[in-house]
Design a protein around this motif. Structure first.
Motif, short mmCIF file in Angstrom:
data_model
loop_
_atom_site.label_atom_id
_atom_site.label_comp_id
_atom_site.label_asym_id
_atom_site.label_seq_id
_atom_site.Cartn_x
_atom_site.Cartn_y
_atom_site.Cartn_z
N LEU B 17 48.80 33.94 44.67
CA LEU B 17 49.74 34.48 44.24
C LEU B 17 49.50 35.19 42.91
O LEU B 17 49.71 36.22 42.47
N GLY B 18 48.51 34.39 42.06
CA GLY B 18 48.28 34.48 40.78
C GLY B 18 47.37 35.87 40.53
O GLY B 18 47.61 36.80 40.20
N TRP B 19 46.51 35.71 41.65
CA TRP B 19 45.34 36.92 41.59
C TRP B 19 46.11 37.99 42.30
O TRP B 19 45.54 39.12 41.91
N SER B 20 46.89 37.77 43.20
CA SER B 20 47.33 38.95 43.76
C SER B 20 48.33 39.78 42.62
O SER B 20 48.25 41.07 42.62
N SER B 24 46.86 43.35 41.22
CA SER B 24 47.96 44.55 41.61
C SER B 24 48.25 45.13 40.15
O SER B 24 48.13 46.47 40.23
N VAL B 25 48.33 44.53 39.20
CA VAL B 25 48.86 45.15 37.87
C VAL B 25 47.56 45.98 37.50
O VAL B 25 47.73 47.04 36.77
N PHE B 26 46.45 45.31 37.43
CA PHE B 26 44.99 46.02 36.86
C PHE B 26 45.15 47.40 37.58
O PHE B 26 44.90 48.54 37.25
N ILE B 78 34.55 36.32 40.51
CA ILE B 78 34.83 35.14 39.62
C ILE B 78 35.71 34.15 40.31
O ILE B 78 35.09 32.65 40.31
N TYR B 79 36.52 34.52 40.98
CA TYR B 79 37.40 33.34 41.92
C TYR B 79 36.45 32.59 42.83
O TYR B 79 36.60 31.69 42.86
N VAL B 80 35.72 33.16 43.50
CA VAL B 80 34.64 32.88 44.52
C VAL B 80 33.76 32.01 44.12
O VAL B 80 33.75 30.89 44.62
N ILE B 81 33.17 32.09 42.98
CA ILE B 81 32.18 31.44 42.28
C ILE B 81 32.89 30.12 41.97
O ILE B 81 32.30 29.17 42.22
N ILE B 82 33.93 30.08 41.45
CA ILE B 82 34.62 28.86 40.93
C ILE B 82 35.09 28.21 42.33
O ILE B 82 34.85 26.99 42.45
N ALA B 113 36.90 24.98 58.21
CA ALA B 113 38.32 25.28 57.64
C ALA B 113 38.27 25.49 56.24
O ALA B 113 39.07 26.21 55.75
N LYS B 114 37.35 25.23 55.56
CA LYS B 114 37.20 25.67 53.97
C LYS B 114 36.80 27.21 54.06
O LYS B 114 37.63 27.93 53.09
N MET B 115 36.04 27.53 54.63
CA MET B 115 35.48 28.93 54.72
C MET B 115 36.54 29.98 55.13
O MET B 115 36.75 30.75 54.45
N VAL B 116 37.36 29.42 56.34
CA VAL B 116 38.57 30.23 56.79
C VAL B 116 39.50 30.26 55.82
O VAL B 116 39.97 31.45 55.49
N ALA B 117 40.07 29.14 54.96
CA ALA B 117 40.82 29.05 54.09
C ALA B 117 40.47 30.15 53.01
O ALA B 117 41.38 30.81 52.33
N ILE B 118 39.20 30.00 52.43
CA ILE B 118 39.00 30.92 51.32
C ILE B 118 39.16 32.38 51.66
O ILE B 118 39.56 33.35 51.19
N GLY B 119 38.60 32.70 53.08
CA GLY B 119 38.47 34.06 53.56
C GLY B 119 39.89 34.79 53.70
O GLY B 119 40.03 35.69 53.54
N LEU B 120 40.69 33.74 54.20
CA LEU B 120 42.42 34.21 54.35
C LEU B 120 42.79 34.42 53.16
O LEU B 120 43.72 35.36 52.84
N ALA B 121 42.57 33.56 52.12
CA ALA B 121 43.00 33.74 50.81
C ALA B 121 42.69 35.18 50.01
O ALA B 121 43.52 35.63 49.58
#
Lengths: 303, 271
Positions: B17-20, B24-26, B78-82, B113-121
């Motif tokens: 939600l936050g990144w979207s 989007s605003v950016f 940045i999100y992905v590295i974290i 499961a973690k890869m799919v979850a990050i990918g979907l996010a």
């Protein structure tokens, strides 16, 4: 069918040049509470983690229910409840959410129904967020997670740490009930009175080596004698400084000794100074543990 | 495994939600700013420093391709590295991974499961950003027609996904291989920055052109060409292939890992 639930043969874990555990041969039988004793860093947690395939052995074998811990880990973990030494739940979840998640991951339909009962027994409100829980309440969540669904084997790494006395007592009751239902518990603890009160057998681990495996009863009855000797003449300070003997107190001609399998030698020395009186006393598991540890230290120095 | 995937998705919804909203605003800001800065940007277009950083802003396509499109994998990087390093190495350090490993799940199921979850996010973030920016672009088109359509912008924004997935898989691999999260973050950040700068410097400095094939950003279609030429299927396939390779390496490394030990690979016990 064998009643051995956990079996390790020459189990060894080394991390590079660092020692983990060496040559551990352990058998835990069905329906017993086996206490795993040793100070921090002795190798208790490493052994438990190898049993759950969290860490892989350098050599040797480990099996649970006759199944290989690495190759058949999934089948094993379906029947095992585990509480790690440092239980760290997801901080953003409530207790109920955490327990529901792990109930579903453990694939045991009995899990969900037992959560409420365990929460009531441990006096835990599962609706609060993990980050709002005290250390003791977090530990209760971990205990419920391990006990839910009545697993055939419980591996508990210092389960009562951080709990209030009432919760400690409840956990020990749960452990005893588990045994009474014919299920098995591998239990590590630093709190000797609780180990003495619940465990059937103990294994003492030191520097990665299992130095003793014995039933509590025979450890206390046979292994160590506590003797108070009243002698005619005052013996020199090093009179009883022999392997397997620890002098715990001295008051003039009265000497208190913890004696490990050396009773004949001690009496022979005592006779030199004239024996007026001999008394024996009950030894606690803690005292046995300290004596065995010191004995193992001396053996190591001599070697 | 499905229960774990659902949990992993739930634990990321606030970040999504936050990144979207933020991205989007950016994008909306950059879409609206162009008429005011068009002349100044045209004057800057020939500066080598602009070219070195991949900017190509003389036209509306170049401006959008060099800002919204090019910056999408940088912000999400940045999100992905974290997040990708927090996922295995971070959870191992927090102690939660030990709890998962004590359940009847295969290790490959946990990593997957973690890869799919990050990918979907990340996909969800990109879809929201692409949709919001596309709708704003459609409004701009009704007032002041430009040469980019809703779908062109939508596809250009989503085009960041394969590149980001390479870094997700790389992050999981480094998390599964290295002893601590800190080391994984340092190495992944280094690869990310080197890849971005390397591609741009290779474009600008002839003597450095040999490094371009090794830069992942070289296979990410952005700037004006993403609208004039379009997204290249070959580049997308190549990036997805590299992501799949690192995901496979993550699975192998995690399968071999002595979790909770924090050891280098050569210190691990045998499997």
């Amino acid at each position: 069918m064998s009643d051995i639930i956990i079996k390790t043969s020459s189990l060894t874990v080394h991390y590079g040049k660092k020692r983990g555990i060496s040559n551990i041969n352990l058998s835990v039988h069905k329906g017993e509470i086996f206490g795993f004793l040793g100070p921090n860093g002795a190798g208790k947690t490493t052994t438990m983690r190898v049993l759950l395939d969290i860490i892989r052995p350098t050599s040797g074998e480990a099996s649970i229910f006759g199944l290989d811990c690495k190759k058949q880990g999934i089948e094993i973990r379906r029947k095992v409840g585990y509480l790690p030494g440092e239980f760290s739940p997801y901080s953003g979840m409530t207790g109920q959410e955490f327990l529901t998640l792990f109930a579903s991951l453990k694939e045991n339909k009995g899990n969900l129904s037992s959560i409420q009962e365990l929460c009531e027994r441990l006096d835990l409100d599962p609706s609060r967020k993990m980050k709002q829980y005290s250390h003791g309440n977090k530990q209760k969540v971990g205990i419920i997670s391990a006990f839910m669904g009545k697993p055939e084997l419980l591996i508990l790494d210092e389960p009562t740490i951080g709990l209030d006395p009432i919760a400690q007592r409840t956990v020990l009751e749960l452990v005893r009930e588990t045994r009474n239902e014919g299920r098995t518990v591998l239990f590590s603890s630093h709190i000797m009175p609780e180990v003495q009160s619940v465990c059937d057998r103990v294994g003492i681990i030191k520097d990665g080596h299992l130095i003793k495996t014995e039933s509590i009863k025979s450890l206390i009855e046979q292994q160590i004698k506590r003797i108070h000797l009243t002698l005619t003449r005052t013996p020199p300070l090093d009179a009883f400084d022999i392997e397997g003997v620890r002098e715990t107190r001295r008051d003039g001609n009265t000497v208190s000794l913890d004696v490990l399998n050396k009773l004949d030698d001690v009496l022979a020395i005592a006779l030199r100074y004239g024996i007026e009186d001999i008394e024996t006393a009950q030894v606690t598991l803690e005292e046995i543990f300290v004596t065995l540890y010191n004995h193992a230290n001396k053996e190591k120095i001599n070697a | 495994m499905l229960n774990l995937l659902i949990h992993e998705m739930k634990s990321r919804w606030i970040a999504v939600l936050g990144w979207s909203v933020g991205l989007s605003v950016f994008g909306v800001l950059y879409l609206n700013i162009f008429p005011e800065v068009e002349e100044q940007l045209a004057a800057l277009a020939d500066l080598s420093v602009y070219q070195a950083f991949g900017f190509d802003m003389g036209t509306f396509e170049g401006f959008i391709g060099s800002t919204i499109v090019l910056f999408m994998p940088i912000w999400l990087g940045i999100y992905v590295i974290i997040n990708s390093t927090k996922t295995l190495a971070g959870e191992e350090e927090d102690g939660t991974l030990e709890l998962l490993l004590a359940t009847p799940l295969h290790r490959w199921q946990i990593v997957s499961a973690k890869m799919v979850a990050i990918g979907l996010a990340i996909f969800a973030i990109l879809v929201v950003v692409a949709t919001v920016n596309g709708l704003v672009l459609r409004e701009i088109n009704t007032v002041n027609p430009v040469d980019i359509t809703f779908w062109q912008l939508f596809v250009a924004v989503l085009n960041a996904w394969p590149l980001i997935m390479v870094f997700v898989a790389m992050g999981l691999f480094l998390s599964a291989l290295l002893p601590t999260r800190k080391i994984a973050v340092i190495i992944l950040s280094g690869i990310f920055i080197t890849s971005y700068l390397g591609e741009n410097l290779a474009n600008d400095v002839a003597s450095l052109s040999f490094i371009k094939p090794f830069s992942l950003f070289a296979y990410f279609d952005s700037r004006s060409t993403v609208f004039t030429v379009g997204v290249q299927a070959r580049d997308v396939m190549l990036l997805l292939g590299v992501a799949a390779m690192f995901f496979a390496l993550a699975l192998i490394s995690f399968q071999r890992r002595n979790v909770t030990v924090g050891a280098w690979p050569w210190q691990n016990s045998k499997v």
